[in-house]
Design a protein around this motif. Structure first.
Motif, mmCIF file in Angstrom:
data_model
loop_
_atom_site.group_PDB
_atom_site.id
_atom_site.type_symbol
_atom_site.label_atom_id
_atom_site.label_comp_id
_atom_site.label_asym_id
_atom_site.label_seq_id
_atom_site.Cartn_x
_atom_site.Cartn_y
_atom_site.Cartn_z
ATOM 1 N N ALA A 64 -3.936 9.498 6.737
ATOM 2 C CA ALA A 64 -2.519 9.619 6.417
ATOM 3 C C ALA A 64 -1.732 9.160 7.637
ATOM 4 O O ALA A 64 -2.096 9.497 8.766
ATOM 5 N N ILE A 66 0.859 10.165 9.066
ATOM 6 C CA ILE A 66 1.335 11.217 9.973
ATOM 7 C C ILE A 66 0.252 11.624 10.978
ATOM 8 O O ILE A 66 0.550 11.953 12.116
ATOM 9 N N ARG A 67 -1.023 11.555 10.575
ATOM 10 C CA ARG A 67 -2.110 11.920 11.492
ATOM 11 C C ARG A 67 -2.153 10.923 12.665
ATOM 12 O O ARG A 67 -2.494 11.280 13.789
ATOM 13 N N TYR A 69 0.605 9.185 13.719
ATOM 14 C CA TYR A 69 1.821 9.426 14.510
ATOM 15 C C TYR A 69 1.603 10.595 15.464
ATOM 16 O O TYR A 69 2.053 10.578 16.612
ATOM 17 N N GLU B 163 -0.043 14.785 2.918
ATOM 18 C CA GLU B 163 -0.128 14.776 4.377
ATOM 19 C C GLU B 163 1.093 14.056 4.924
ATOM 20 O O GLU B 163 1.074 12.858 5.141
ATOM 21 N N GLU B 164 2.164 14.801 5.112
ATOM 22 C CA GLU B 164 3.402 14.172 5.572
ATOM 23 C C GLU B 164 4.021 14.903 6.743
ATOM 24 O O GLU B 164 4.887 14.374 7.418
ATOM 25 N N LEU B 168 4.406 16.462 16.445
ATOM 26 C CA LEU B 168 4.589 15.234 17.203
ATOM 27 C C LEU B 168 4.910 15.559 18.649
ATOM 28 O O LEU B 168 5.592 16.545 18.925
ATOM 29 N N TYR B 179 7.996 12.294 11.492
ATOM 30 C CA TYR B 179 8.115 11.092 12.326
ATOM 31 C C TYR B 179 9.080 10.102 11.695
ATOM 32 O O TYR B 179 10.087 9.753 12.292
#
Lengths: 194, 688
Positions: A64, A66-67, A69, B163-164, B168, B179
Motif C-alpha cells: 500500500a 502509505i506503507r 510513505y 491501508e491509507e 509519518l 501523506y
C-alpha cells in the motif's frame, strides 16, 4: 526543478537491478527490498523522491502506498524535496561540533552563498546539516555524493567545494595528512621502536 | 495453562493471554491508550505498565504474554510513579484544550489523567503543534491532540481493510495521516472516531454542536440496512445529535457503518410534518380528518381488487401487519413488501434468511457470493467476512461483478450461467468444496430482484444442495437483504394473496393500465413512480421523497428514531427500536395511522394499542415474540425451476450513500456520495 512530478518508472536498467535486489529476500518477504529500492529510485531521480516514485516502488512491491510513505518519511536519507546535483551534508553533532563543524558550515555558507537547507540558484549544491554520520574519529565530517570527506576545516571545505564546482573529483577520506583513521601524529604501535 | 499471581491472587489463564487481559479477568483496572481488544497489539503508549517480579523495569502489560509462575503487581508505588511519568510525557505535547474539545467528558486521556496523572504540570516549554489533516467529510481532525496510540492506523489496516493511514516522520516530528490529503475510502471510517482515545479524530457533522453530558441516550437499532446494527442514539431536546454503536457480538460487534452513524441529519430535513391532500393538482396542507376522509372515500368507492399496497424498505412489522389486515378486510389481495421486485419466497422461511447468521460467518471455511456487493449492501457483514478471511483458511468466490471487498475474492463468472453450471455439479468450483466443512453462500438482491429471480433462487437452492451447504448443525444458505423491512414483511406474509394477488410489478402494470385505482405506499420510495399511471396514490411515510411527490394524499409517519417498532434483520433476528424523540408536528406512529384509516373506512381493526397489536402478531407468528435470538429455520425446497436469463448480476446499490429517503435528505451523505461514489464511477476504482 518542479516539486510536482506526474510520473515515474524505473529505467530498464534499474528494473533489472531492482529484480536482483528483490531476489535477495526469501519469497513472500519481498517487502524487505523497500529500502534499497527507494534508494535506487532516488538515484534515478536526481537525488530525491517525488510521490510518483514512492507510488511506483509501492506498486513494484505490491505494498500500500502509505506503507512506503511511512518508511520514506522516517529516514532522513530519503529526500522528499528536490536537491542540487551535489548534496553537501555536514555533520554538526557533538564530536564534529567540538572539532569545529561550525567553521565548516560557515565556509559552506560563504562559498555557496546559501543557508542550510537551501539550494544554490544554479541547482548545483544543496547544503544540509545532518546528525552523526558515525565517523567521529575523523571529525568534522561532510558527506557529498557517495563519499565522506573527513578532518575538515574552513579552508579545506572551501577548497573541496571549489574543486567540485570545477568538475574535479576530490579524493575522499581525510583532507589532512593522515591514513584513514590512524593517529594523526603517526603510528604509535607496531613501529620498530615499540 | 500458566498459573500466575496478580496482586497476591493466583489464577490460571490460557497460554497466550496477555498480562493485561489476565488483570481484567480479576477485575483489576489497568489504564491503557493504545491497547484495544479488537485491534492488534502495538504496545506503544506505555500507560499499562505494571511491576513484574525479577524484572528490573516495569513491563507493558498489554504486550507481555503470561508465563508460568509470573508475579505481577499493579498497585505498588513504583507502578504509580511509572504511570505518572508516562502520563506526564503524554501530556507534554497535548494542548489541554478540554473546554473546547468535543471529546471532553468522554475522553480517555482526561479520565486517566485524573486517575493516574499528577495534579499539576511541570512543563513550561513550548508545545509542538501539528497541522490538521483533511480526512474527508466525516472525520474532523485536531492532530495537535494526538498521542500516537496508532489505533486509527490499526483499525484502517486490519478491520476496515483500507491501508491509507500511517505514521509519518519520526521522533518528535511523527504525525498520523495519509501523506496525500485524501478522505478515507471506507464505509466504516467513522469507527475511528470512537477508537480515538483523545480528541484528535472527531465527528465532523457533530463538531461543536453539543457537549456529551447534555445528551439523552437511547438504546435502539438501525434500519438503514438489513443488518440491524445496535446503536445508541443521542438526542438533545427534539433533535438527534449523533449516533454511536452499541456492543452486540452477534451483529455489529462494536462497529457501525458510516451510513448508520452519519445519516441522522437527514432526520431533520425534508420531513413530512402534516397531512396533505392534492386539490386542483397541488398538494395542500390538510387536517388528519380531511386526509383520512379523502383516502377512505376513494377506498370505499373502489372495489378491493382495484386497490393495492406496497411496503417500503423501512416499514416496521406493526405498520405492515395493520396495513395487511386493513387490505384483507377491504377485500384486496394486492399487497407486496418487495418493492424491488425480488422473487423471494415467503412460504419457506429458510429461503429468505441469512441462515448462517452474521457471527456464524466466523465458522465458515468457503463462501460463495452470488450477485451481491456486501461492502455496500451490508458493510458489517463484509467486515465479518474480512475478519474471517484474516484468520486464514477461508476462500471467497463470487458470481457477479468483480469487486474490491478489502479481501481476496476469486471471481467465477458474471451471471446465471456460472450459477447453473455449479448447480449442475459440473463446475470445478464443486471440487474446491469437497474438503470444506462449513461452506456458505450469500445470495444478494442483485440476483433475485430480476424477472428470472425465482429461477435463480431455485438454482441457488440446487447449489446449496449440490455443494452440501446445509448439513447437520450448519446452514450455509444465506440471502442478504438490503432493506430492514423485508424479512419482517415476509414473516408476516405481506405478499400477494393466493386469490390472484399481484406482486409489485403486477401492481405497477395494473396502475399503468388503469386497472388498479388506488396504490397505498407505506414508505415506498424506490419504485418507478411513472408506472403508477393515473392511480390515486396514498403515501404514508416520513420524508418528502419521490413517493410523497407523486402522492394524492400524504399521511405523515414516524422515522425509526421516533417510534417503538419491531424489525427483523436479514438473519431473522427480531429486534425493536425505541423512541428517541417524538415525530415532528402532526406526524404519528405508523400503525396508529393505519388503525385510524381503518376506522374512517369502516373497518375496525381489532387492536387499540400497540401492545394488543403485538399480542395478536405473536399469536399468529410466535417467533416475533422471541427478541434478539435467531431460531433455526427449517430447510426445505424453494424457488421455481425455470429458464434463467443470461444477463450478468448487478448489485442493487449503485450509491452506498443514497439508498433511502433519510440518506437522500442528509447533507453529510450527499457530500460523501459526491466525493466517493462520483470518483469511483468516474475512474476504474474499487467498484466494478
Amino acid at each position: 526543478m518542479s516539486a510536482k512530478v506526474e510520473a515515474f518508472t524505473f529505467s530498464a536498467e534499474n528494473v533489472a537491478k531492482a529484480k536482483v535486489i528483490v531476489a535477495k529476500y526469501p519469497s513472500g518477504k519481498h517487502q524487505s527490498a523497500l529500502l534499497p529500492l527507494l534508494d535506487l529510485a532516488q538515484r534515478q531521480h536526481g537525488g530525491w523522491l517525488p510521490r510518483a516514485a514512492m507510488d511506483h516502488v509501492a506498486a513494484f512491491l505490491g505494498l500500500a502506498p502509505i506503507r512506503v510513505y511511512e518508511v520514506a518519511t522516517f529516514y532522513t536519507m530519503y529526500n522528499l524535496k528536490p536537491v542540487g546535483t551535489h548534496h553537501v551534508q555536514v555533520c554538526t553533532t557533538t564530536p564534529c561540533w567540538l572539532r569545529g563543524s561550525d567553521q565548516v558550515v560557515d565556509a559552506c555558507r560563504k562559498r555557496l552563498g546559501v543557508d542550510v537547507g537551501e539550494t544554490t540558484p544554479d541547482g548545483k549544491f544543496t547544503l544540509s546539516e545532518v546528525e552523526c554520520l558515525a565517523a567521529c574519529v575523523n571529525a568534522p565530517v561532510a558527506w557529498i555524493g557517495d563519499d565522506f570527506y573527513e578532518d575538515l576545516d574552513g579552508a579545506s571545505m572551501t577548497k573541496l567545494l571549489d574543486d567540485i564546482a570545477a568538475g574535479k573529483q576530490p579524493k575522499p577520506g581525510p583532507q589532512v595528512k593522515r591514513q584513514t583513521s590512524a593517529p594523526i601524529s603517526g603510528a604509535k604501535t607496531l613501529t620498530k621502536n615499540s | 495453562m500458566p498459573k500466575l499471581t496478580i496482586d497476591g491472587t493466583e489464577l490460571t489463564v490460557p497460554a497466550g493471554t496477555t498480562v493485561l487481559q489476565a488483570c481484567e479477568q480479576l477485575g483489576i483496572e489497568v489504564p491503557r491508550f493504545c491497547y484495544h481488544d479488537r485491534l492488534q497489539i502495538a504496545g506503544n503508549c506505555r500507560m499499562c505498565l505494571v511491576e513484574m517480579e525479577k524484572s528490573p523495569k516495569p513491563i507493558a502489560s498489554c504486550a507481555m504474554p503470561v508465563n508460568e509462575g509470573m508475579v505481577i503487581r499493579t498497585n505498588t508505588p513504583k507502578v504509580k510513579k511509572a504511570r505518572q511519568g508516562v502520563m506526564e510525557f503524554l501530556l507534554i505535547n497535548h494542548p489541554l484544550d478540554c473546554p473546547i474539545c468535543d471529546q471532553g467528558g468522554e475522553c480517555d486521556l482526561q479520565d486517566q489523567a485524573m486517575g493516574y496523572g499528577m495534579d499539576r504540570s511541570r512543563y513550561d516549554e513550548h508545545k509542538r503543534a501539528v497541522p490538521d489533516k483533511d480526512l474527508g467529510p466525516l472525520i474532523s481532525t485536531h492532530m495537535t491532540r494526538c498521542i500516537h496510540c496508532t489505533r486509527c492506523i490499526r483499525f484502517a489496516t486490519d478491520i476496515a481493510g483500507v491501508e491509507e493511514m500511517g505514521a509519518l516522520g519520526r521522533g518528535e516530528h511523527m504525525e498520523i495521516g495519509t501523506y496525500v490529503e485524501k478522505a478515507i475510502t471506507s464505509e466504516m471510517s467513522g469507527n475511528m472516531i470512537d477508537l480515538c482515545p483523545v480528541g484528535a479524530l472527531n465527528s465532523k457533522p457533530y463538531a461543536y454542536t453539543a457537549r456529551t453530558w447534555e445528551l439523552v441516550r437511547t438504546e435502539t437499532i438501525d434500519v438503514l440496512d438489513a443488518v440491524g446494527s445496535n446503536i445508541n442514539v443521542q438526542a438533545r431536546g427534539r433533535e438527534v445529535m449523533r449516533v454511536l454503536p452499541r456492543l452486540n457480538e452477534d451483529i455489529n460487534e462494536e462497529w457501525i457503518s458510516d451510513k448508520t452513524r452519519f445519516a441522522y441529519d437527514g432526520l431533520r430535513r425534508g420531513r413530512l410534518d402534516q397531512p396533505y391532500v392534492r386539490t386542483n393538482g397541488k398538494l395542500q396542507p390538510a387536517s388528519w380528518k380531511e386526509a383520512l376522509t379523502a383516502v377512505a372515500a376513494r377506498m370505499t368507492s373502489l372495489g378491493g381488487h382495484s386497490m393495492a399496497a406496497i411496503a417500503g424498505d423501512q416499514a416496521c412489522v406493526e405498520s405492515m401487519a395493520a396495513l395487511k389486515d386493513l387490505f384483507r378486510e377491504s377485500g384486496s389481495p394486492h399487497i407486496d413488501c418487495r418493492q424491488d421486485g425480488a422473487k423471494l419466497d415467503a412460504a419457506v422461511r429458510a429461503s429468505y434468511l441469512f441462515n448462517t447468521t452474521i457471527a456464524g460467518i466466523e465458522e465458515a471455511d468457503v463462501c460463495l457470493l452470488v450477485g451481491t456487493n456486501p461492502r455496500w449492501e451490508a458493510a458489517l457483514v463484509n467486515a465479518r467476512l474480512r475478519k474471517r478471511y484474516l484468520r486464514g483458511g477461508f476462500r471467497v468466490f463470487s458470481i457477479g461483478p468483480r469487486l474490491d471487498l478489502t479481501f481476496l475474492v476469486e471471481n467465477l463468472g458474471s451471471g446465471p450461467e456460472t450459477l447453473g453450471a455449479i448447480a449442475g455439479g459440473g463446475h470445478p468450483f464443486v471440487e474446491t468444496l469437497a474438503g470444506a466443512k462449513r461452506p456458505m453462500m450469500i445470495v444478494g438482491q442483485g440476483a433475485l430482484a430480476r424477472a428470472d429471480g425465482a429461477a435463480i433462487l431455485a438454482a441457488a437452492w440446487r447449489v446449496a444442495v449440490t455443494c452440501r451447504m446445509v448439513r447437520e448443525g450448519w446452514n450455509g444458505f444465506n440471502v442478504l437483504h438490503t432493506a430492514a423491512a423485508r424479512v419482517g414483511g415476509l414473516d408476516i406474509g405481506f405478499v400477494p394473496g393466493a386469490e390472484g394477488g399481484l406482486d409489485v410489478n403486477g401492481i405497477l402494470d395494473g396502475a399503468t393500465a388503469g386497472k388498479i385505482g388506488l396504490v397505498y405506499l407505506l414508505g415506498a420510495d424506490e419504485i418507478d413512480m411513472k408506472r403508477l399511471g393515473s392511480a390515486f396514490v396514498v403515501y404514508q411515510g416520513h420524508h418528502g421523497d419521490t413517493g410523497a411527490h407523486r402522492a394524492d394524499v400524504i399521511l405523515p409517519g414516524a422515522a425509526y428514531t421516533e417510534k417503538a417498532a419491531t424489525y427483523v434483520n436479514t438473519e431473522g433476528r427480531v429486534q425493536q427500536t425505541r423512541r428517541v424523540v417524538f415525530p415532528p408536528g402532526e406526524a404519528r406512529e405508523d400503525w396508529a395511522i393505519v388503525r385510524a384509516l381503518g376506522e374512517a373506512v369502516g373497518v375496525r381493526l381489532p387492536y387499540d394499542t400497540v401492545a394488543e397489536l403485538r399480542h395478536r402478531l405473536e399469536a399468529e407468528h410466535p417467533h416475533l415474540g422471541k427478541r434478539d435470538t435467531v431460531p433455526r429455520a427449517p430447510w426445505s425446497s424453494f424457488g421455481t425451476e425455470g429458464r434463467m436469463d443470461t444477463a450478468p448480476f448487478v448489485s442493487p446499490i449503485d450509491d452506498y450513500y443514497m439508498t433511502d429517503a433519510i440518506c437522500r435528505a442528509s447533507e453529510t451523505m450527499a457530500e460523501c456520495s459526491a466525493l466517493f461514489v462520483a470518483n469511483i464511477q468516474g475512474a476504474t476504482g474499487t467498484h466494478g
